[in-house]
Design an enzyme around this catalytic site. Structure first.
Site, PDB file in Angstrom:
ATOM      1  CG  ASP A   1     -41.095  20.642  47.298  1.00  0.00           C
ATOM      2  OD1 ASP A   1     -41.366  19.433  47.395  1.00  0.00           O
ATOM      3  OD2 ASP A   1     -39.927  21.086  47.236  1.00  0.00           O
TER       4      ASP A   1
ATOM      5  NE  ARG B   1     -32.299  19.985  50.591  1.00  0.00           N
ATOM      6  CZ  ARG B   1     -33.180  20.369  49.676  1.00  0.00           C
ATOM      7  NH1 ARG B   1     -33.232  19.728  48.500  1.00  0.00           N
ATOM      8  NH2 ARG B   1     -34.007  21.357  49.904  1.00  0.00           N
TER       9      ARG B   1
HETATM   10  C1  SPV Z   1     -35.960  21.159  44.690  1.00  0.00           C
HETATM   11  O1  SPV Z   1     -35.703  21.708  43.610  1.00  0.00           O
HETATM   12  O2  SPV Z   1     -36.903  20.360  44.821  1.00  0.00           O
HETATM   13  C2  SPV Z   1     -35.116  21.386  45.861  1.00  0.00           C
HETATM   14  C3  SPV Z   1     -34.337  22.630  45.949  1.00  0.00           C
HETATM   15  O3  SPV Z   1     -35.125  20.566  46.750  1.00  0.00           O
HETATM   16  S1  SPV Z   1     -35.216  23.743  46.944  1.00  0.00           S
HETATM   17  O4  SPV Z   1     -36.537  23.912  46.375  1.00  0.00           O
HETATM   18  O5  SPV Z   1     -34.441  24.974  46.942  1.00  0.00           O
HETATM   19  O6  SPV Z   1     -35.309  23.217  48.281  1.00  0.00           O
HETATM   20 MG    MG Z   2     -36.682  19.207  46.638  1.00  0.00          MG
END
Ligand code: SPV
Ligand code: MG
Length: 291
Positions: free
Chosen positions: A55, A156
């Site tokens: 991510d 955020r």
């Molecule tokens: C997501 O679920 O994409 C988030 C939450 O942004 S976290 O992965 O905890 O950052």
């Molecule tokens: Mg996220």
């Protein structure tokens, strides 16, 4: 007809706490709705994981938007769209908010990291934040772009994630509220709720808070409610983690047992998948229309 944004706002004021489950697909969204969640979190983390990717801003806006649109089409719940950094600067945010609102999102969450971002919960992650003024411009752009005044723009604040401490987190959140944010998502990767509890107690802004208690799962709904200013809790990645655990167990069992004879009884029956696919409607339509 009430917009999904209005429904989400009413849910928060009526119940005091909206419970939102992460999704990466219409199927997981439907299961969350049937379980009784108030809304869905179109998670960037979950969708990245689904593609086998980290991510770190690798998933495009189009990929994420397509996934969210397919959820909105199938599931009758408000969807809170995780739009990461807004895919660039304030100009990108304008485009993103137009697209996500049109696609049926009830809210967007925009984080104050620089693009490309790094996932928040990773140990030792590179967490570069924007200048406050620059992020205020992004929040302002999002607010001025929405067409439905109920559409929620959630800022955020990643200051705690970046290790900058509570004072900086409070300073940022106050600035984001001043820029027009409807709510502040305050994120923490500490393994106890202490940091979030301290932030919540020190927060003297007027907009309510959102939390994502992934790293500190011991925090209960009752504890969250008792803090008094948290109106939304997002269970951020439980859909993908539950799926991974279930798939691993089933796949291992099939190889271990030399067939699916034992695993079969432990997984959802095929009829349950037919139900989730609305096959009964296909049968009805066949009777009615196939001549
Ligand atoms: C997501 O679920 O994409 C988030 C939450 O942004 S976290 O992965 O905890 O950052
Ligand atoms: Mg996220």
């Amino acid at each position: 007809m009430k917009s999904k944004s209005r429904i989400l706002r009413e849910k928060m004021s009526e119940t005091g706490l909206a419970k939102i489950m992460a999704t990466h697909s219409p199927l997981s969204g439907r299961l969350a709705m049937e379980a009784g969640f108030d809304g869905l979190w179109a998670s960037g983390f979950e969708l990245s994981a689904l593609y086998g990717l980290p991510d770190v801003s690798l998933i495009s806006m189009t990929q994420h938007l397509d996934m969210m649109r397919s959820i909105v089409e199938k599931v009758d719940l408000p969807v809170v769209a995780d739009i990461d950094t807004g895919f660039g600067n304030a100009i990108n945010v304008i485009h993103a908010v137009q697209q996500y609102e049109r696609a049926g999102a009830a809210a967007v969450v925009i984080e104050d990291k620089s693009f490309p971002k790094v996932t928040s919960l990773i140990a030792g992650g590179r967490q570069d934040l924007l200048r406050i003024e620059e992020f205020q411009g992004k929040i302002d752009a999002a607010c001025q772009t929405r067409r439905d005044p109920d559409f929620l723009v959630i800022a955020r604040d990643e200051a705690l994630i970046a290790g900058l401490g509570q004072d900086e987190a409070l300073r940022r959140s106050a600035a984001y509220e001043a820029a027009g944010a409807d709510m502040i998502l305050i994120h923490s990767k500490q393994t106890t709720p202490d940091e979030i509890v301290a932030f919540s107690r020190a927060w003297n802004g007027t907009v309510p808070l959102v939390i994502v208690p992934t790293a500190y799962p011991q925090m209960t709904d009752t504890q969250i409610r008792n803090l008094g200013n948290i109106r939304m809790v997002i269970y951020g990645n439980h859909a993908i983690r539950a799926s991974v655990a279930a798939m691993k167990e089933t796949f291992a069992a099939i190889l271990r047992d030399g067939g699916s004879q034992i695993a079969d009884a432990q997984i959802a029956p095929v009829d349950e998948i037919f139900r989730l696919q609305d096959m009964d409607q296909v049968k009805k339509n066949e009777k009615k229309f196939l001549r």
